[in-house]
Design an enzyme around this catalytic site. Sequence first.
Site, mmCIF file in Angstrom:
data_model
loop_
_atom_site.group_PDB
_atom_site.id
_atom_site.type_symbol
_atom_site.label_atom_id
_atom_site.label_comp_id
_atom_site.label_asym_id
_atom_site.label_seq_id
_atom_site.Cartn_x
_atom_site.Cartn_y
_atom_site.Cartn_z
ATOM 1 N N LYS A 22 -12.704 -8.667 27.364
ATOM 2 C CA LYS A 22 -13.358 -10.010 27.703
ATOM 3 C C LYS A 22 -12.657 -10.860 26.447
ATOM 4 O O LYS A 22 -12.381 -12.123 26.705
ATOM 5 C CB LYS A 22 -14.618 -10.010 27.527
ATOM 6 C CG LYS A 22 -15.584 -11.314 27.326
ATOM 7 C CD LYS A 22 -17.186 -11.051 27.323
ATOM 8 C CE LYS A 22 -17.661 -10.664 25.780
ATOM 9 N NZ LYS A 22 -17.552 -11.939 25.132
ATOM 10 N N ASN A 23 -12.661 -10.475 25.232
ATOM 11 C CA ASN A 23 -12.428 -11.160 23.821
ATOM 12 C C ASN A 23 -10.969 -11.420 23.934
ATOM 13 O O ASN A 23 -10.692 -12.060 22.942
ATOM 14 C CB ASN A 23 -13.056 -10.395 22.931
ATOM 15 C CG ASN A 23 -14.650 -10.742 22.834
ATOM 16 O OD1 ASN A 23 -15.155 -11.335 23.757
ATOM 17 N ND2 ASN A 23 -15.339 -9.723 21.890
ATOM 18 N N ARG A 92 -19.960 -20.041 24.696
ATOM 19 C CA ARG A 92 -19.448 -20.359 23.241
ATOM 20 C C ARG A 92 -17.908 -20.563 23.226
ATOM 21 O O ARG A 92 -17.615 -21.289 22.528
ATOM 22 C CB ARG A 92 -20.049 -19.562 22.125
ATOM 23 C CG ARG A 92 -21.528 -19.600 22.170
ATOM 24 C CD ARG A 92 -21.992 -18.877 20.924
ATOM 25 N NE ARG A 92 -21.533 -19.543 20.056
ATOM 26 C CZ ARG A 92 -20.433 -19.403 19.226
ATOM 27 N NH1 ARG A 92 -19.452 -18.545 19.509
ATOM 28 N NH2 ARG A 92 -20.042 -20.413 18.434
ATOM 29 N N ARG A 121 -23.719 -19.298 14.754
ATOM 30 C CA ARG A 121 -22.311 -19.363 15.069
ATOM 31 C C ARG A 121 -21.694 -20.752 14.867
ATOM 32 O O ARG A 121 -21.376 -21.355 15.812
ATOM 33 C CB ARG A 121 -22.296 -18.937 16.739
ATOM 34 C CG ARG A 121 -23.132 -17.696 17.260
ATOM 35 C CD ARG A 121 -22.535 -16.473 16.918
ATOM 36 N NE ARG A 121 -21.123 -16.260 17.347
ATOM 37 C CZ ARG A 121 -21.005 -15.672 18.511
ATOM 38 N NH1 ARG A 121 -21.927 -15.354 19.283
ATOM 39 N NH2 ARG A 121 -19.979 -15.266 19.157
ATOM 40 N N ILE A 328 -21.656 -8.995 9.717
ATOM 41 C CA ILE A 328 -20.966 -10.272 10.432
ATOM 42 C C ILE A 328 -21.812 -11.411 10.936
ATOM 43 O O ILE A 328 -21.764 -12.438 10.512
ATOM 44 C CB ILE A 328 -20.076 -9.689 11.561
ATOM 45 C CG1 ILE A 328 -19.144 -8.593 11.032
ATOM 46 C CG2 ILE A 328 -19.075 -10.805 12.259
ATOM 47 C CD1 ILE A 328 -17.986 -9.123 10.234
ATOM 48 N N ARG A 398 -22.040 -10.710 31.708
ATOM 49 C CA ARG A 398 -21.243 -11.404 30.889
ATOM 50 C C ARG A 398 -20.100 -10.681 30.357
ATOM 51 O O ARG A 398 -18.715 -11.030 30.285
ATOM 52 C CB ARG A 398 -21.719 -11.677 29.553
ATOM 53 C CG ARG A 398 -23.003 -12.849 29.765
ATOM 54 C CD ARG A 398 -23.419 -13.508 28.558
ATOM 55 N NE ARG A 398 -22.339 -14.394 28.145
ATOM 56 C CZ ARG A 398 -22.468 -14.976 27.161
ATOM 57 N NH1 ARG A 398 -23.552 -15.250 26.454
ATOM 58 N NH2 ARG A 398 -21.291 -15.857 26.705
HETATM 59 C C1 EPZ Z 1 -15.790 -13.302 18.395
HETATM 60 O O1 EPZ Z 1 -16.845 -13.965 18.226
HETATM 61 C C2 EPZ Z 1 -16.165 -12.437 19.554
HETATM 62 N N1 EPZ Z 1 -16.351 -13.116 20.757
HETATM 63 C C3 EPZ Z 1 -17.535 -11.837 19.496
HETATM 64 O O2 EPZ Z 1 -17.645 -11.008 20.152
HETATM 65 C C4 EPZ Z 1 -17.365 -11.039 17.960
HETATM 66 O O3 EPZ Z 1 -18.779 -10.383 17.672
HETATM 67 C C5 EPZ Z 1 -16.797 -11.704 16.728
HETATM 68 O O4 EPZ Z 1 -15.716 -12.174 17.192
HETATM 69 C C6 EPZ Z 1 -16.634 -10.903 15.718
HETATM 70 O O5 EPZ Z 1 -15.914 -9.818 15.746
HETATM 71 C C7 EPZ Z 1 -15.031 -13.670 21.327
HETATM 72 O O6 EPZ Z 1 -14.037 -13.224 20.937
HETATM 73 C C8 EPZ Z 1 -15.328 -14.368 22.568
HETATM 74 P P1 EPZ Z 1 -16.192 -14.975 14.382
HETATM 75 P P2 EPZ Z 1 -16.558 -15.527 17.033
HETATM 76 O O7 EPZ Z 1 -15.864 -16.642 14.526
HETATM 77 O O8 EPZ Z 1 -15.228 -15.685 17.095
HETATM 78 C C9 EPZ Z 1 -18.969 -17.194 10.750
HETATM 79 C C10 EPZ Z 1 -19.175 -9.925 22.030
HETATM 80 O O9 EPZ Z 1 -20.140 -9.392 22.072
HETATM 81 N N2 EPZ Z 1 -18.277 -18.314 11.071
HETATM 82 O O10 EPZ Z 1 -15.181 -14.139 13.992
HETATM 83 O O11 EPZ Z 1 -17.363 -16.588 17.556
HETATM 84 C C11 EPZ Z 1 -19.932 -16.651 12.216
HETATM 85 O O12 EPZ Z 1 -21.256 -17.332 11.929
HETATM 86 C C12 EPZ Z 1 -19.047 -11.212 21.299
HETATM 87 O O13 EPZ Z 1 -18.170 -9.550 22.819
HETATM 88 C C13 EPZ Z 1 -18.587 -19.255 10.350
HETATM 89 O O14 EPZ Z 1 -19.123 -19.357 9.242
HETATM 90 O O15 EPZ Z 1 -16.829 -14.885 15.769
HETATM 91 C C14 EPZ Z 1 -19.980 -15.002 12.016
HETATM 92 O O16 EPZ Z 1 -20.975 -15.108 11.033
HETATM 93 C C15 EPZ Z 1 -20.197 -11.490 20.212
HETATM 94 N N3 EPZ Z 1 -17.850 -20.509 10.587
HETATM 95 C C16 EPZ Z 1 -18.596 -14.686 11.267
HETATM 96 O O17 EPZ Z 1 -17.970 -15.889 10.926
HETATM 97 C C17 EPZ Z 1 -16.985 -20.802 11.638
HETATM 98 O O18 EPZ Z 1 -16.324 -21.902 11.769
HETATM 99 C C18 EPZ Z 1 -17.859 -14.141 12.379
HETATM 100 O O19 EPZ Z 1 -17.713 -15.182 13.474
HETATM 101 C C19 EPZ Z 1 -16.568 -19.577 12.560
HETATM 102 C C20 EPZ Z 1 -17.379 -18.302 12.208
#
Ligand code: EPZ
Length: 419
Positions: A22-23, A92, A121, A328, A398
Amino acid sequence: MDKFLIQGGQKLEGEVRISGAKNAALPLLAATILADSPIRISNMPNLRDVNTLVKLIAGLGVAIEYASDTVTADTSTLNNQFAPYDLVKTMRASILVLGPLVARYGEAKVSLPGGCAIGSRPVDQHLKALEALGAHIEVENGYVHAKVDGRLKGGEVIFDVVTVGGTENILMAAALADGVTTIRNAAREPEITDLANMLIKMGAKIEGLDTDTLVVTGVESLHGCDYAVVADRIETGSYLAAAAITGGRVRTTHTDPALLECVLDKFEEMGAEVTRGDDWIELDMQGKRPKAVSFRTLPHPDFPTDMQAQIMAVNAIGRGFATISETIFENRFMHVPELSRMGANIQVEGNDAVVTGVEKLSAAPVMATDLRASFSLVLAALAAEGETLIDRIYHIDRGYEHIEAKLQGIGAKIKRVSG
Ligand code: EPZ
């Protein structure tokens, strides 16, 4: 609203075919916007999130078809760069169309995705990175309005936090920028490498794959290609966890051990026998009760946050106790109160949870709160004595393709009930 009815207590035995990730599927779909000729992506998992993004891309005017496991897209009819709130709020990752739209068409208006159950997020890093390449960003009325006169310009991007989506957005944008872009503190998840590999097939010039520094030399245009989505490492780990929690033996096929070595190490620490093939992994718990294992979730290649809830469920019936730290996301323990209703002994202090294993969980009506928490409740129900009813399982649709069929295929007594 659909529910799952699960009769627990069986050792699960057999084979599960793993779907495309998915990701990876979601950024790959967003990247179709960059192609100036038809593009074909196979091994596409039939998931709610995938269908939502296909619908959003069709709303841009793109001719996009999704038949069996293959998506074909032709952007020659793209006639707007608007991603509406009503679609983005349900998925999202729609924010991933922002980079490609600005890079190719010079403008995009994309709804802010908002938070979700596991955290706020934010997307500040996505926007900061695009500004570093010359995009003019305005955020008003819940929409990101990004514009650039002419092409984005290559530049230096340094992420303050490791962000998977932020890395993907800027990687896609930089591929068409004028000049060289260096992305520092980049995320290294396998799904990012999968996206980079498809972009390279489309004509992009990217170096530093699998490292925290990506160097992109922008090109004038990117063409279509044939590509297959990488295997889903989280789905793989989730089904192996089903063998671990029931004392069974499960082989996952059409996957790759290299994608989740950190998780496989944890299964071995539990006392499972893990056998690795080129495109398969077998976990044999040999009827034993797993040892509870401690871990901290961290960016790849360390322990993935998307496996935290599942391994917590295994720990709930484990021998001894273990500490789990979620570094995270700020609110990713929503499965804890539901697991506790089934008899789990879990103490939460901030982002740390101490799990003391119990001999047996007991069936109880529980409620899914988010995607991975849903699977942890399924795991607990498979191990529990009696019949468990899990509500709000739309979350699980999902991210897990054909979940009942795959679980029934390894002996689980699970059925979907509506109402
Ligand atoms: C991706 O989400 C995945 N989703 C998530 O999988 C996964 O948990 C996550 O990466 C971490 O590995 C998809 O790929 C569609 P991040 P993403 O940006 O990209 C902070 C699942 O269950 N952050 O790496 O949204 C954020 O708040 C889902 O399949 C900022 O502060 O995650 C978080 O604490 C859930 N500012 C951390 O970074 C930003 O601009 C990691 O978020 C972006 C992120």
